[in-house]
Enzyme design. Structure first.
Site, short mmCIF file in Angstrom:
data_model
loop_
_atom_site.label_atom_id
_atom_site.label_comp_id
_atom_site.label_asym_id
_atom_site.label_seq_id
_atom_site.Cartn_x
_atom_site.Cartn_y
_atom_site.Cartn_z
N HIS A 95 0.86 -1.15 -0.04
CA HIS A 95 0.11 0.01 -0.20
C HIS A 95 0.77 0.99 -0.17
CE1 HIS A 95 0.48 -0.05 4.74
NE2 HIS A 95 0.41 1.18 4.39
N ASP B 100 0.14 -7.39 1.73
CA ASP B 100 0.86 -6.14 1.78
C ASP B 100 2.21 -5.92 1.64
OD1 ASP B 100 0.25 -3.43 1.75
OD2 ASP B 100 0.05 -3.08 3.78
N SER C 285 4.73 2.72 7.75
CA SER C 285 4.51 1.49 6.91
C SER C 285 5.41 1.05 6.12
CB SER C 285 3.11 1.69 6.13
OG SER C 285 1.86 1.82 7.03
#
Length: 344
Positions: free
Chosen positions: A48, A83, A160
């Protein structure tokens, strides 16, 4: 072995291998993330992170290293289901050494540090412990990532894709460190999540060589057998996972039987009548998360697997040929994912 961490020393040794990732030229939280050096040509980050806000993929990202130098990297592999993504980059800075993935998942209580680019703040570190393991983390595409590491080390937007790091060994004079998770998400205060090293170790090599990972697909949606589910299905004990529904290849007959009805029990509606999976290839299945972890880490599409079930109260062993999970399309919900709540 888990040992007490000198966080100043950890930061000094590890930060050269932590990278800030910028997508579309945005140096802000919404267009920024983190990564870490995986080998002498590749970085690992989140899928992402390299996906633009409008949902389309971008093949090139801007990278800022701890020494202040910039590079442009090419996204060479992505996997939306876990992810994870891999970025290729030429000419790494001399001190940007690969960070090894842990060979085992961390245990609760272990000291860890999250490094990355939270809120666009390059080169940040936060510290805490592993709060839990073997979590299941739902995603917006309807899949739940199994085997996730939970930590109380603060993780914020921009962290992230960065590493969750633990120390190896007890040698005070020459400590070494390993990646015990790929930071992914925050949910509430003092609760952050990272993709486990067991999952990353399985997925990342294929992203480097093939650009994608082929996920095994059981073609079944399952529900953990809790005491309430067991009672509604006249089971003698709460164990395994109930097959709520299943389809065969190309929509044909399925190997597994899904539930035939829904009944009101204890004030809630419970599916009834489906197969109850209790083991796969001889490995006990107690939860949906355990089933998914085994499928991801131990199997490949096209392989036959032995699935032990209880069907109408009687034990049976079915030989099921695994399919390949379809590619993610937008935010469509998929099978094998239960009924997850999206967490970004």
């Amino acid at each position: 072995m888990s040992t007490t961490i000198d966080f100043e020393g950890l930061y000094r040794d590890v930060i050269p291998s932590v990278v800030s990732v910028y997508v579309g030229g945005h140096r802000r939280a919404g267009g920024a993330g983190s990564a870490f050096v995986y080998d002498d040509q590749h970085l690992v980050t989140n899928e992402h992170v390299v996906r633009l806000a409008n949902g389309s993929d971008t093949s090139r990202v801007e990278l800022r290293f701890a020494d202040g130098s910039w590079r442009v990297g090419d996204v060479v592999g992505t996997d939306a289901y876990t992810d994870l993504a891999v970025v290729a980059v030429d000419d790494l800075p001399a001190d940007a050494s690969p960070l090894p993935l842990a060979t085992q998942n961390p245990t609760p209580g272990r000291q860890v540090a999250a490094l990355g680019n939270p809120l666009g703040l390059d080169g940040s570190i936060s510290a805490g412990i592993v709060s839990g393991a073997n979590r299941s983390l739902p995603t917006s595409n309807g899949f739940a990532i199994p085997d996730v590491v939970q930590t109380d080390a603060p993780i914020n937007p921009g962290n992230s894709g960065g590493p969750l790091v633990g120390r190896i060994g007890s040698e005070e004079s020459d400590p070494t460190y390993e990646v015990v998770g790929v930071n992914r998400a925050k949910q509430g205060d003092n609760i952050g999540f990272a993709v486990s090293p067991a999952i990353a170790t399985r997925i990342v090599p294929d992203l480097v060589t093939d650009g994608r990972y082929r996920h095994s697909y059981l073609r079944a949606r399952t529900l953990d057998v809790t005491p309430t589910v067991a009672e509604a299905n006249d089971l003698d004990a709460p164990r395994g996972v109930l097959v709520v529904d299943a389809v065969g290849p190309d929509g044909g007959s399925a190997f597994l039987n899904g539930c035939r009805d829904v009944v009101a029990h204890g004030g809630v509606e419970i599916p009834v009548g489906g197969d109850v999976i209790v083991a796969i290839e001889g490995n006990p299945v107690r939860t949906h998360e355990e089933l998914m972890r085994y499928l991801i880490t131990e199997t490949s599409p096209g392989e036959p697997v032995a699935v032990d079930v209880f069907r109408d109260g009687d034990p049976a062993t079915l030989v099921v040929e695994l399919d390949e999970r379809p590619a993610v399309r937008g935010r469509d919900r998929d099978r094998d994912g239960g009924s997850p709540i999206p967490i970004e």
